[in-house]
Design a protein around this motif. Structure first.
Motif, PDB file in Angstrom:
ATOM      1  N   TYR A 178      12.595  -3.733  -0.943  1.00 45.02           N
ATOM      2  CA  TYR A 178      13.434  -4.622  -0.141  1.00 45.02           C
ATOM      3  C   TYR A 178      12.632  -5.264   0.993  1.00 45.02           C
ATOM      4  N   TYR A 179      11.801  -4.463   1.645  1.00 45.63           N
ATOM      5  CA  TYR A 179      10.954  -5.022   2.700  1.00 45.63           C
ATOM      6  C   TYR A 179      10.012  -6.084   2.132  1.00 45.63           C
ATOM      7  N   LEU A 180       9.415  -5.783   0.983  1.00 44.49           N
ATOM      8  CA  LEU A 180       8.510  -6.743   0.344  1.00 44.49           C
ATOM      9  C   LEU A 180       9.233  -8.046   0.019  1.00 44.49           C
ATOM     10  N   GLY A 190       0.820  -1.210   0.000  1.00 44.28           N
ATOM     11  CA  GLY A 190       0.000   0.000   0.000  1.00 44.28           C
ATOM     12  C   GLY A 190       0.850   1.255   0.000  1.00 44.28           C
ATOM     13  N   ARG A 191       1.906   1.254   0.804  1.00 45.93           N
ATOM     14  CA  ARG A 191       2.781   2.429   0.829  1.00 45.93           C
ATOM     15  C   ARG A 191       3.581   2.540  -0.458  1.00 45.93           C
ATOM     16  N   TYR A 192       4.059   1.395  -0.961  1.00 46.22           N
ATOM     17  CA  TYR A 192       4.850   1.431  -2.191  1.00 46.22           C
ATOM     18  C   TYR A 192       4.025   1.940  -3.369  1.00 46.22           C
ATOM     19  N   SER A 193       2.766   1.554  -3.429  1.00 51.39           N
ATOM     20  CA  SER A 193       1.918   1.974  -4.545  1.00 51.39           C
ATOM     21  C   SER A 193       1.716   3.487  -4.571  1.00 51.39           C
ATOM     22  N   LYS A 194       1.917   4.130  -3.419  1.00 51.59           N
ATOM     23  CA  LYS A 194       1.768   5.583  -3.344  1.00 51.59           C
ATOM     24  C   LYS A 194       3.101   6.314  -3.492  1.00 51.59           C
ATOM     25  N   GLU A 195       4.139   5.796  -2.841  1.00 50.67           N
ATOM     26  CA  GLU A 195       5.408   6.521  -2.771  1.00 50.67           C
ATOM     27  C   GLU A 195       6.479   5.984  -3.718  1.00 50.67           C
ATOM     28  N   LYS A 196       6.342   4.728  -4.155  1.00 48.68           N
ATOM     29  CA  LYS A 196       7.320   4.093  -5.049  1.00 48.68           C
ATOM     30  C   LYS A 196       8.738   4.137  -4.474  1.00 48.68           C
ATOM     31  N   ALA A 197       8.851   3.953  -3.174  1.00 48.03           N
ATOM     32  CA  ALA A 197      10.161   3.995  -2.518  1.00 48.03           C
ATOM     33  C   ALA A 197      10.853   2.641  -2.640  1.00 48.03           C
TER      34      ALA A 197
END
Length: 201
Positions: free
Chosen positions: A35-37, A23-30
């Motif tokens: 790596y966490y995923l 959810g956070r990656y889909s917004k921030e693309k960090a």
């Protein structure tokens, strides 16, 4: 039965954390979320394999190699997110470590494996353990990730010694098998408590 329950709960918690990271990656693309995923996806798959194939698969050099991506992925995420000055160096360290563990495990180079696995697992575990306490502007409660780092470091190194036919301190084969699944659950819960604070910040 208790092992299966613990592994199912571990998988459920890991899946929840993957959903939050996505959810956070889909917004921030960090990149650190990638790596966490990676780390928690491998944890989820490892738990499922243990459920369906049993704890005996831990003796496989391929499982040991792939499982290395759990601490390496999480530690790379931490350095990417909170210690950007060190991220390039640590990525090289992680890449070399993964290759070293893969080669020594699959090729059966037990003497070198006894050096490579504790070294790279240990350093990754230390980064996960100490990183949250020194991370600048880390959210309150992020120290739970450090608790998970202690658990993942101990479990990983103990399993590595056992796979090489050795014993680490009081971590006999029977003892490791007894505590492994509860340890995985506690580790995943600790990571979840900490990383949810990070995602919410």
């Amino acid at each position: 039965m208790l092992d299966t329950i613990a592994l199912l709960l571990t998988g459920a918690v890991a899946a929840y954390l993957l959903w939050r990271f996505w959810g956070r990656y889909s917004k921030e693309k960090a990149l650190y979320d990638v790596y966490y995923l990676m780390g928690f996806a491998v944890l989820l798959v490892s738990g499922l394999l243990l459920i369906f194939l049993g704890l005996g698969i831990l003796k496989s050099p391929y499982v040991l190699t792939i499982a290395t991506l759990i601490p390496l992925g999480i530690s790379m995420g931490l350095t990417e997110e909170y210690f950007p000055k060190w991220k390039t160096y640590f990525k090289w360290f992680a890449a070399i470590g993964f290759v070293a563990i893969a080669v020594t495990s699959i090729a059966g180079l037990d003497t070198l494996k006894k050096i490579a696995v504790p070294l790279f697992h240990g350093v990754a575990g230390l980064v996960i353990f100490l990183g949250p306490f020194f991370a600048p502007k880390a959210p309150k409660g992020f120290w739970w990730v450090g608790v998970g780092g202690v658990l993942i470091g101990l479990g990983g190194i103990a399993l590595a010694f056992l796979s090489a036919g050795s014993q680490l301190l009081f971590f006999s084969a029977d003892f490791v098998m007894l505590i492994l699944t509860p340890l995985m659950l506690l580790m995943t819960l600790a990571f979840t408590f900490g990383f949810v604070k990070d995602i919410k910040k």
